[in-house]
Design a protein around this motif. Structure first.
Motif, PDB file in Angstrom:
ATOM      1  N   SER A 104      10.203  28.989 -10.721  1.00 51.33           N
ATOM      2  CA  SER A 104      11.071  29.770 -11.602  1.00 51.33           C
ATOM      3  C   SER A 104      12.204  28.928 -12.169  1.00 51.33           C
ATOM      4  O   SER A 104      12.608  29.101 -13.324  1.00 51.33           O
ATOM      5  CB  SER A 104      11.636  30.985 -10.853  1.00 51.33           C
ATOM      6  OG  SER A 104      12.459  30.576  -9.773  1.00 51.33           O
ATOM      7  N   CYS A 107      10.277  25.486 -14.208  1.00 44.21           N
ATOM      8  CA  CYS A 107       9.581  25.872 -15.443  1.00 44.21           C
ATOM      9  C   CYS A 107      10.495  26.660 -16.376  1.00 44.21           C
ATOM     10  O   CYS A 107      10.444  26.496 -17.591  1.00 44.21           O
ATOM     11  CB  CYS A 107       8.345  26.705 -15.105  1.00 44.21           C
ATOM     12  SG  CYS A 107       7.062  25.777 -14.248  1.00 44.21           S
ATOM     13  N   GLY A 108      11.319  27.536 -15.797  1.00 45.67           N
ATOM     14  CA  GLY A 108      12.111  28.427 -16.627  1.00 45.67           C
ATOM     15  C   GLY A 108      13.431  27.859 -17.104  1.00 45.67           C
ATOM     16  O   GLY A 108      14.008  28.380 -18.065  1.00 45.67           O
ATOM     17  N   SER A 370       8.009  29.121 -21.088  1.00 47.28           N
ATOM     18  CA  SER A 370       8.351  28.956 -19.681  1.00 47.28           C
ATOM     19  C   SER A 370       9.576  29.798 -19.322  1.00 47.28           C
ATOM     20  O   SER A 370       9.663  30.364 -18.228  1.00 47.28           O
ATOM     21  CB  SER A 370       8.635  27.481 -19.381  1.00 47.28           C
ATOM     22  OG  SER A 370       7.491  26.695 -19.591  1.00 47.28           O
ATOM     23  N   ILE A 373       8.582  33.285 -18.695  1.00 47.59           N
ATOM     24  CA  ILE A 373       7.930  33.418 -17.386  1.00 47.59           C
ATOM     25  C   ILE A 373       8.985  33.622 -16.299  1.00 47.59           C
ATOM     26  O   ILE A 373       8.797  34.421 -15.373  1.00 47.59           O
ATOM     27  CB  ILE A 373       7.067  32.175 -17.094  1.00 47.59           C
ATOM     28  CG1 ILE A 373       5.878  32.127 -18.055  1.00 47.59           C
ATOM     29  CG2 ILE A 373       6.580  32.166 -15.641  1.00 47.59           C
ATOM     30  CD1 ILE A 373       5.052  30.860 -17.960  1.00 47.59           C
ATOM     31  N   LEU A 413       5.587  39.635 -21.593  1.00 45.92           N
ATOM     32  CA  LEU A 413       4.223  39.119 -21.698  1.00 45.92           C
ATOM     33  C   LEU A 413       3.719  39.192 -23.135  1.00 45.92           C
ATOM     34  O   LEU A 413       3.053  38.271 -23.629  1.00 45.92           O
ATOM     35  CB  LEU A 413       3.292  39.897 -20.760  1.00 45.92           C
ATOM     36  CG  LEU A 413       3.551  39.704 -19.254  1.00 45.92           C
ATOM     37  CD1 LEU A 413       2.625  40.590 -18.434  1.00 45.92           C
ATOM     38  CD2 LEU A 413       3.373  38.241 -18.856  1.00 45.92           C
ATOM     39  N   ILE A 416       5.348  36.406 -25.059  1.00 40.36           N
ATOM     40  CA  ILE A 416       4.666  35.133 -24.802  1.00 40.36           C
ATOM     41  C   ILE A 416       3.414  35.018 -25.666  1.00 40.36           C
ATOM     42  O   ILE A 416       3.126  33.972 -26.259  1.00 40.36           O
ATOM     43  CB  ILE A 416       4.309  35.006 -23.306  1.00 40.36           C
ATOM     44  CG1 ILE A 416       5.579  34.810 -22.475  1.00 40.36           C
ATOM     45  CG2 ILE A 416       3.339  33.840 -23.073  1.00 40.36           C
ATOM     46  CD1 ILE A 416       5.347  34.862 -20.981  1.00 40.36           C
TER      47      ILE A 416
END
Length: 467
Positions: A104, A107-108, A370, A373, A413, A416
């Motif tokens: 988290s 990537c984020g 990312s 996410i 989602l 994304i």
């Protein structure tokens, strides 16, 4: 499934030891929330959104604003349930285990900083050199701005907050003045006619992804919780007020552009914000927008260098990264190793972007995916912790649970899915997302298994985290 009573939860919160004096007020936190979001990239993308859809871009803009309020609610609950500098890593650690906690953050946030903030510096460097015809080595201005902001963040937190307050206030005021001046036509008469009919179709839904980029990053107040005054009140309010301020500002700013520039120009220009300011104010608009761009870049960079090192500091405390990231300057409590590390990774794309221009554009979009996410993980953490610790005292509870989280997850989602700017870039963007997440996952698994000797998805107890 572990259940804790209110008294035990209250004791855990009271046991949190905050090192250093709490110095960040509500206004300081709002400046952080606004400062990271209102970047040059946002200034360009909002204009592109209004160029693509006209006044109908208000629909995806409102949807993006509502999605942003959902992540603000989830981060506010999590931050006050676990009031530590680690932010999303700590929340994920007690909800779903070490692997989601590490992914988290890396990537984020780390990946996003590496490419998005670097792009901000590259853009401001090019604008200043182009307008003022300066004979300076490639990216010299960007590197100079990075070094200056790094130095400020290595000083006391109250110096950081004063700088951030000034940056955020001036930037918001400049964008508001530009928007109001454009809407009113005070300086020059309107040159475009606006179609006020709102249209809702599949194209409008696809633009939610573009609109949402104007609201990402307000949760950067969460890692500052140990330096915040009256955190239970100010952390939630700062995000809500900050996001509302952003919504009003970019709405006026974006609609005003429709009165002066053709929609095709807003979409196709690499620097529509410069052309916009020039159309509204004449030649003096160049200086106006340069000041706005510099303040936007400084504000984004300043917030990143303040928040991300504190995330790494929290992870180092949990042994999820090297312990050196937990080191602070004892005089002013700044995690100086983390500040230098973040500054270093921001500089990397700047040094190679002249050779890999297209690659960096692809990676920027991949980094934004990312980030989304990480928001999905945050919503999931709220739902998991509500089940694992139903009786634990929560200074702030996200309203409309669990509908707010479910709406947020579905919205993220879908965002994304529609995030890729053009079909031909889909393979490249999602390949880079796969490479980044895949490589980070492998490194995280090896670290957890070999260095930490822990289970990947075994959550830690909140009691152990608070010790």
């Amino acid at each position: 499934m572990t259940v804790h009573n209110d008294k035990q939860g209250s004791r855990l919160i009271n046991q949190v030891r905050v090192i250093g004096k709490k110095q960040l007020s509500l206004f300081d936190l709002i400046a952080i929330a606004v400062g990271l979001v209102l970047s040059q990239g946002v200034m360009v993308m909002i204009l592109q959104g209004f160029g693509l859809s006209g006044i109908s871009f208000f629909i995806p803009l409102i949807i993006g604003f509502l999605l942003a309020l959902t992540y603000a609610a989830s981060f506010a609950e999590l931050a006050l349930l676990i009031p530590k500098n680690g932010s999303i890593s700590d929340y994920s650690l007690v909800a779903t285990g070490h692997l989601p906690a590490m992914l988290s953050v890396f990537c984020g946030y780390i990946v996003v900083a590496m490419f998005a903030v670097s792009a901000e510096l590259i853009l401001i460097d090019g604008i200043i050199q182009q307008i003022f015809k300066l004979d300076i080595p490639y990216f010299g201005i960007g590197v100079l701005i990075l070094l200056m902001s790094t130095g400020l963040n290595l000083l006391k937190i109250d110096i950081f907050s004063k700088v951030q307050n000034t940056l955020a206030f001036v930037m918001v005021m400049l964008l508001l003045v530009l928007g109001v001046a454009a809407l009113s036509g005070w300086f020059y008469p309107h040159t475009q006619v606006i179609d006020y009919q709102l249209n809702f179709d599949t194209n409008t839904v696809a633009l939610v992804a573009l609109a949402f980029w104007g609201f990402v990053g307000a949760e950067f107040v969460a890692p500052m919780i140990e330096e915040s005054k009256n955190a239970s009140r100010n952390i939630p309010r700062s995000m809500y007020i900050g996001l509302t301020t952003i919504f009003i500002t970019i709405s006026l700013y974006g609609v005003g552009a429709l009165y002066f520039l053709p929609k095709e120009q807003l979409v196709n220009s690499l620097t529509p914000h410069i052309e916009y300011a020039t159309a509204v104010f004449g030649p003096s608009g160049l200086l106006f927008i340069v000041i706005g761009a510099v303040f936007a870049t400084l504000s984004t960079l300043n917030t990143t260098l303040a928040a991300l090192p504190r995330m790494l500091q929290g992870m180092a405390t949990n042994k999820q990264v090297l312990s050196i990231f937990a080191r602070t300057n004892h005089r002013n409590n700044v995690p100086w190793v983390g500040v230098l590390f973040i500054a270093f990774i921001i500089m990397i794309p700047m040094l190679f972007s002249h050779r890999e221009t297209e690659v960096i554009k692809v990676l920027l979009t991949a980094a934004c995916i990312s980030w989304l996410i990480a928001y999905v993980i945050a919503h999931t953490n709220v739902m998991v912790l509500r089940q694992r610790y139903p009786q634990m005292a929560r200074p702030y509870k996200a309203p409309f649970y669990p509908f707010l989280q479910i709406f947020g997850i579905i919205g993220m989602l879908l965002t994304i899915f529609y995030a890729v700017p053009s079909p031909e870039l889909s393979v490249k963007v999602f390949s880079w997302v796969g490479i980044v997440i895949g490589s980070t996952t492998i490194i995280s698994i090896l670290w957890i298994k070999l260095a930490m000797k822990k289970q990947l998805f075994q959550p830690e107890s909140i009691e152990s985290l608070m010790k």
